[in-house]
Motif scaffolding. Structure first.
Motif, PDB file in Angstrom:
ATOM      1  N   MET A 206       0.828  -1.204   0.000  1.00  0.00           N
ATOM      2  CA  MET A 206       0.000   0.000   0.000  1.00  0.00           C
ATOM      3  C   MET A 206       0.863   1.255   0.000  1.00  0.00           C
ATOM      4  N   VAL A 207       1.910   1.268   0.840  1.00  0.00           N
ATOM      5  CA  VAL A 207       2.795   2.434   0.901  1.00  0.00           C
ATOM      6  C   VAL A 207       3.529   2.615  -0.424  1.00  0.00           C
ATOM      7  N   VAL A 208       4.003   1.509  -0.995  1.00  0.00           N
ATOM      8  CA  VAL A 208       4.726   1.581  -2.269  1.00  0.00           C
ATOM      9  C   VAL A 208       3.820   2.124  -3.374  1.00  0.00           C
ATOM     10  N   TYR A 209       2.581   1.638  -3.413  1.00  0.00           N
ATOM     11  CA  TYR A 209       1.639   2.107  -4.443  1.00  0.00           C
ATOM     12  C   TYR A 209       1.372   3.605  -4.297  1.00  0.00           C
ATOM     13  N   LEU A 210       1.163   4.051  -3.055  1.00  0.00           N
ATOM     14  CA  LEU A 210       0.909   5.468  -2.823  1.00  0.00           C
ATOM     15  C   LEU A 210       2.126   6.313  -3.178  1.00  0.00           C
ATOM     16  N   ALA A 211       3.318   5.835  -2.773  1.00  0.00           N
ATOM     17  CA  ALA A 211       4.552   6.592  -3.035  1.00  0.00           C
ATOM     18  C   ALA A 211       4.819   6.720  -4.525  1.00  0.00           C
ATOM     19  N   PHE A 212       4.688   5.600  -5.240  1.00  0.00           N
ATOM     20  CA  PHE A 212       4.996   5.648  -6.668  1.00  0.00           C
ATOM     21  C   PHE A 212       3.895   6.330  -7.467  1.00  0.00           C
ATOM     22  N   SER A 213       2.668   6.313  -6.967  1.00  0.00           N
ATOM     23  CA  SER A 213       1.614   7.082  -7.628  1.00  0.00           C
ATOM     24  C   SER A 213       1.961   8.558  -7.614  1.00  0.00           C
ATOM     25  N   GLU A 214       2.386   9.051  -6.441  1.00  0.00           N
ATOM     26  CA  GLU A 214       2.779  10.453  -6.333  1.00  0.00           C
ATOM     27  C   GLU A 214       3.982  10.764  -7.221  1.00  0.00           C
ATOM     28  N   ALA A 215       4.952   9.828  -7.225  1.00  0.00           N
ATOM     29  CA  ALA A 215       6.170  10.048  -8.009  1.00  0.00           C
ATOM     30  C   ALA A 215       5.878  10.035  -9.506  1.00  0.00           C
ATOM     31  N   VAL A 216       5.016   9.117  -9.949  1.00  0.00           N
ATOM     32  CA  VAL A 216       4.674   9.032 -11.370  1.00  0.00           C
ATOM     33  C   VAL A 216       3.920  10.283 -11.806  1.00  0.00           C
ATOM     34  N   THR A 217       3.023  10.760 -10.941  1.00  0.00           N
ATOM     35  CA  THR A 217       2.280  11.981 -11.250  1.00  0.00           C
ATOM     36  C   THR A 217       3.229  13.158 -11.446  1.00  0.00           C
TER      37      THR A 217
END
Length: 333
Positions: A206-217
């Protein structure tokens, strides 16, 4: 060949990063998902506290020389290597990825894999349990303090007391609550590792998905090239190789037994993804942490593959020693 293949959790991490790259979460859904992630991480550290038996701590804590060496490797030697990596020109190692390398170097050791490899290799398992657990407990204080000290010294920015407070509330408080309740629920939780594994692994995903979502954005994959990723992989391999050699041969020079050498090697050379990702989420709140946890995610798989090979070599050597001792016994009599 199977020992060189990624484990299931690593494959899930790759799929999570791929999902975040294609379908990143943002806006109000990201805020609600972030709240759910904090709850899941709190539950994770509560379970860690409830699992840790006090008898194990008391049994291993007397071996202070071994624990001192492991803690010194984790929180002194590793950070020095991280600072040395700062000498690499920015044209080779971008500052954002160097932040991830330096953060990797100040993290505590793993718990589960350190104990598993120590057991596989024939090392001192009770000491490994105590050392790995102590590393994570001390890491809740030492990691944020080292971030403040080393990141300021390297020009990467400092660390606020607010971040330390958040770590104590989100990570240490649930852990201590688990320890308080351990005499009543510890046996129940330890007997149901399979049922509780989704909490352990799921919270990290969950943390990885949230972190990389922000980074990809924010354009993560447009910022770093394949060469940048290759440089990080090479640095991860170099860091692990140096620490493995130092712990392995250094423990022999210090006069530790073979069993203790194995424990020092595996507990001293590891870095915890389970602790690192939640800490990054707190320490670097408001920043894009995708690039910060990327070196740690790569290091995670590299350390598993390397230590699996080393553990097997230790185990084979141990079997040969026992066979040689058994063969020599009739000759003595």
């Amino acid at each position: 060949m199977r020992r060189f293949l990624p484990d299931t959790f690593t494959l899930l991490l790759v799929l999570t990063v791929a999902l975040a790259s294609v379908l990143p979460i943002s806006g109000a859904p990201a805020e609600w998902f972030g709240l759910a992630t904090k709850i899941a991480i709190g539950l994770l550290f509560f379970l860690h506290g409830a699992r840790l038996s006090r008898d194990v701590v008391l049994a291993g804590i007397l071996h202070w020389r071994l624990h001192l060496v492991i803690l010194a490797t984790t929180f002194c030697f590793f950070p020095m290597l991280g600072l040395a990596a700062g000498l690499i020109p920015e044209s080779i190692l971008p500052p954002a990825l160097y932040t991830g390398i330096l953060f990797l170097c100040v993290l505590p050791s793993t718990v589960q894999s350190s104990i598993a490899f120590t057991s596989m290799a024939g090392g001192n398992v009770p000491a490994a349990i105590c050392a790995a657990s102590a590393s994570n407990i001390f890491g809740m204080f030492l990691t944020p303090l080292l971030v403040g000290l080393l990141f300021t010294a390297s020009g990467q920015g400092g660390f606020s007391l607010d971040a330390l407070e958040q770590i104590l509330l989100q990570l240490l408080a649930p852990f201590l609550l688990g320890q308080i309740l351990q005499p009543w629920i510890g046996d129940f939780i330890r007997a149901r590792k399979t049922l509780l594994m989704p909490v352990d692994r799921g919270s990290i995903l969950m943390v990885v998905y949230l972190a990389f979502s922000e980074a990809v954005t924010e354009g993560l994959w447009h910022t770093f090239s394949a060469r940048d990723i290759a440089v990080v992989i090479g640095l991860d391999i170099l860091l692990l190789a140096i620490v493995l050699l130092v712990t392995m041969f250094g423990s022999r020079k210090l006069g530790f037994s073979r069993e203790d050498e194995i424990t020092i090697t595996f507990c001293g050379s590891k870095k915890s993804l389970a602790s690192g990702v939640p800490m990054a989420n707190v320490i670097f709140a408001g920043q894009s942490i995708g690039s910060i946890v990327l070196p740690l995610m790569l290091f995670h798989q590299i350390q598993l593959m390397a230590c699996a090979v080393i553990a097997q070599k230790y185990a084979e050597h141990g079997r040969r020693r026992l066979e040689a001792a058994a063969a020599a016994e009739p000759a003595r009599s």
